[in-house]
Design an enzyme around this catalytic site. Structure first.
Site, PDB file in Angstrom:
ATOM      1  N   SER A 139     -53.873  18.595 110.616  1.00  0.00           N
ATOM      2  CA  SER A 139     -53.770  18.811 109.167  1.00  0.00           C
ATOM      3  C   SER A 139     -52.838  19.984 108.900  1.00  0.00           C
ATOM      4  O   SER A 139     -52.776  20.928 109.704  1.00  0.00           O
ATOM      5  CB  SER A 139     -55.150  19.134 108.590  1.00  0.00           C
ATOM      6  N   TYR A 152     -63.421  23.535 109.044  1.00  0.00           N
ATOM      7  CA  TYR A 152     -62.461  22.412 109.048  1.00  0.00           C
ATOM      8  C   TYR A 152     -61.078  22.909 109.476  1.00  0.00           C
ATOM      9  O   TYR A 152     -60.455  22.359 110.386  1.00  0.00           O
ATOM     10  CB  TYR A 152     -62.401  21.790 107.646  1.00  0.00           C
TER      11      TYR A 152
HETATM   12  N1  LIG Z   1     -57.234  13.390 103.082  1.00  0.00           N
HETATM   13  C1  LIG Z   1     -56.559  14.508 103.347  1.00  0.00           C
HETATM   14  O1  LIG Z   1     -56.157  15.247 102.451  1.00  0.00           O
HETATM   15  C2  LIG Z   1     -56.264  14.880 104.788  1.00  0.00           C
HETATM   16  C3  LIG Z   1     -55.333  15.900 105.020  1.00  0.00           C
HETATM   17  C4  LIG Z   1     -55.072  16.290 106.311  1.00  0.00           C
HETATM   18  C5  LIG Z   1     -55.715  15.667 107.371  1.00  0.00           C
HETATM   19  N2  LIG Z   1     -56.621  14.673 107.132  1.00  0.00           N
HETATM   20  C6  LIG Z   1     -57.290  14.077 108.292  1.00  0.00           C
HETATM   21  O2  LIG Z   1     -57.106  12.694 108.299  1.00  0.00           O
HETATM   22  C7  LIG Z   1     -58.177  12.070 108.997  1.00  0.00           C
HETATM   23  C8  LIG Z   1     -58.692  10.905 108.162  1.00  0.00           C
HETATM   24  O3  LIG Z   1     -59.238  11.412 106.965  1.00  0.00           O
HETATM   25  P1  LIG Z   1     -59.140  10.673 105.558  1.00  0.00           P
HETATM   26  O4  LIG Z   1     -58.569  11.618 104.594  1.00  0.00           O
HETATM   27  O5  LIG Z   1     -58.532   9.329 105.726  1.00  0.00           O
HETATM   28  O6  LIG Z   1     -60.688  10.566 105.138  1.00  0.00           O
HETATM   29  P2  LIG Z   1     -61.758   9.386 105.274  1.00  0.00           P
HETATM   30  O7  LIG Z   1     -61.346   8.226 104.438  1.00  0.00           O
HETATM   31  O8  LIG Z   1     -63.061  10.015 104.978  1.00  0.00           O
HETATM   32  O9  LIG Z   1     -61.671   8.962 106.803  1.00  0.00           O
HETATM   33  C9  LIG Z   1     -62.440   9.571 107.816  1.00  0.00           C
HETATM   34  C10 LIG Z   1     -63.013   8.446 108.668  1.00  0.00           C
HETATM   35  O10 LIG Z   1     -63.651   9.033 109.816  1.00  0.00           O
HETATM   36  C11 LIG Z   1     -64.843   8.310 110.066  1.00  0.00           C
HETATM   37  N3  LIG Z   1     -65.767   9.184 110.802  1.00  0.00           N
HETATM   38  C12 LIG Z   1     -66.227  10.401 110.433  1.00  0.00           C
HETATM   39  N4  LIG Z   1     -67.067  10.881 111.362  1.00  0.00           N
HETATM   40  C13 LIG Z   1     -67.137   9.934 112.346  1.00  0.00           C
HETATM   41  C14 LIG Z   1     -67.852   9.844 113.556  1.00  0.00           C
HETATM   42  N5  LIG Z   1     -68.696  10.813 113.947  1.00  0.00           N
HETATM   43  N6  LIG Z   1     -67.690   8.742 114.327  1.00  0.00           N
HETATM   44  C15 LIG Z   1     -66.849   7.756 113.939  1.00  0.00           C
HETATM   45  N7  LIG Z   1     -66.131   7.786 112.801  1.00  0.00           N
HETATM   46  C16 LIG Z   1     -66.300   8.862 112.008  1.00  0.00           C
HETATM   47  C17 LIG Z   1     -65.363   7.935 108.674  1.00  0.00           C
HETATM   48  O11 LIG Z   1     -66.194   6.767 108.725  1.00  0.00           O
HETATM   49  P3  LIG Z   1     -67.802   6.847 108.843  1.00  0.00           P
HETATM   50  O12 LIG Z   1     -68.257   7.915 107.904  1.00  0.00           O
HETATM   51  O13 LIG Z   1     -68.246   5.470 108.462  1.00  0.00           O
HETATM   52  O14 LIG Z   1     -68.079   7.166 110.268  1.00  0.00           O
HETATM   53  C18 LIG Z   1     -64.072   7.623 107.944  1.00  0.00           C
HETATM   54  O15 LIG Z   1     -63.735   6.248 108.064  1.00  0.00           O
HETATM   55  C19 LIG Z   1     -59.210  13.169 109.248  1.00  0.00           C
HETATM   56  O16 LIG Z   1     -59.089  13.657 110.564  1.00  0.00           O
HETATM   57  C20 LIG Z   1     -58.801  14.260 108.264  1.00  0.00           C
HETATM   58  O17 LIG Z   1     -59.193  15.537 108.682  1.00  0.00           O
HETATM   59  C21 LIG Z   1     -56.894  14.257 105.861  1.00  0.00           C
END
Ligand SMILES: NC(=O)c1ccc[n+]([C@@H]2O[C@H](COP(=O)([O-])OP(=O)(O)OC[C@H]3O[C@@H](n4cnc5c(N)ncnc54)[C@H](OP(=O)(O)O)[C@@H]3O)[C@@H](O)[C@H]2O)c1
Length: 247
Positions: A139, A152
């Site tokens: 991130s 985080y």
């Molecule tokens: N959105 C942003 O602004 C942003 C910015 C920088 C980086 N990121 C990174 O991008 C990645 C994806 O995030 P996103 O923004 O797309 O959010 P998201 O839609 O909440 O995706 C996160 C996914 O991880 C899964 N997950 C969480 N804990 C888990 C576990 N213990 N085992 C298996 N699956 C798990 C969740 O599904 P379940 O809850 O069903 O398990 C969900 O599908 C993350 O690493 C996040 O830190 C996001």
């Protein structure tokens, strides 16, 4: 990396950035497997993309990871790309002492330890392939922390460091190591629900398009939007950005 013909595992691939990456890799002629904890989200994803392979799995649990590994090494022994994307984000106020820490899921377990253990567990399988890759999702907040998310941001800074070392250790193997460094991606579930679009945010689709381009070009640090500048910023620029985003 070749854009087609891979077998790709995406953790947390049922929603958000992971799903957008799954959609693109599936369209490009790859076999795509997604995992996550909520069966209904996996089912929804497969309804949208019927060729997805889905597996309910908590990657923070050792037995969950082992079961996933056993299934993949038996049914998908050609696994060539591991996308360590699953993650959570919690606000934690240290003025409350242990309060918020104990009332939240463990970000260190999910965002950091799971990525490290998944990489080690799947390494023998990845190293068997002629060309393979690990894509760790970090991130921009790993470079400039937003203080309301202290753990985080620390896990994402650690992912950056871990990914650099992993890339160096694997430099003479078939495994290429990428880091995806998104800015704010507003249309995902990371904060429980999508958050408002700002001048500094992009969509999951835009992030996934950048991932595909970077993957094809062997660009090992893949950013998009404003976090791109943070990769090459000076210490004083990073300090300035810290004050701006925490104002
Ligand atoms: N959105 C942003 O602004 C942003 C910015 C920088 C980086 N990121 C990174 O991008 C990645 C994806 O995030 P996103 O923004 O797309 O959010 P998201 O839609 O909440 O995706 C996160 C996914 O991880 C899964 N997950 C969480 N804990 C888990 C576990 N213990 N085992 C298996 N699956 C798990 C969740 O599904 P379940 O809850 O069903 O398990 C969900 O599908 C993350 O690493 C996040 O830190 C996001």
């Amino acid at each position: 990396m070749m854009l087609g013909g891979n077998t790709v595992l995406i953790t947390g691939g049922a929603t958000g950035i992971g799903f957008a990456i799954a959609e693109r890799f599936a369209k490009l002629g790859n076999t795509v497997i997604i995992c996550g904890r909520r069966q209904e989200k996996l089912d929804e994803a497969r309804k949208k993309i019927p060729e997805l392979n889905i597996k309910k799995c908590d990657i923070a649990s050792e037995s969950g990871r082992k079961e996933l590994y056993d299934w993949i090494s038996k049914d998908f022994p050609g696994l060539s790309v591991l996308v360590n994307n699953a993650g959570i984000q919690r606000s934690i106020d240290f003025r409350k002492g242990m309060g918020d820490l104990l009332n939240n899921e463990d970000e260190i377990e999910i965002n950091l330890k799971s990525q490290v253990y998944m990489s080690a567990l799947f390494m023998p399988l990845l190293m068997k392939q002629k060309e393979s890759a690990i894509i760790n999702v970090g991130s921009g907040l790993g470079f400039v922390p937003l203080a309301i998310f202290p753990i985080y941001c620390a896990t994402k800074a650690a992912i950056h460091s871990f990914t650099m070392s992993l890339r160096h250790q694997l430099r003479d193997t078939s495994v290429k190591v990428f880091e995806v460094i998104p800015p704010t991606v507003h249309d995902t579930e990371l904060k429980g629900k999508p958050f408002p679009k700002t001048d500094y945010s992009i969509t999951a689709a835009e992030m996934a398009d950048a991932v595909v381009k970077g993957f094809e070009a062997d660009r090992y640090e893949i950013s998009a939007g404003p976090s791109g500048g943070w990769l090459t910023a000076s210490k004083s620029d990073l300090d300035k950005a810290f004050h701006e985003i925490n104002h």
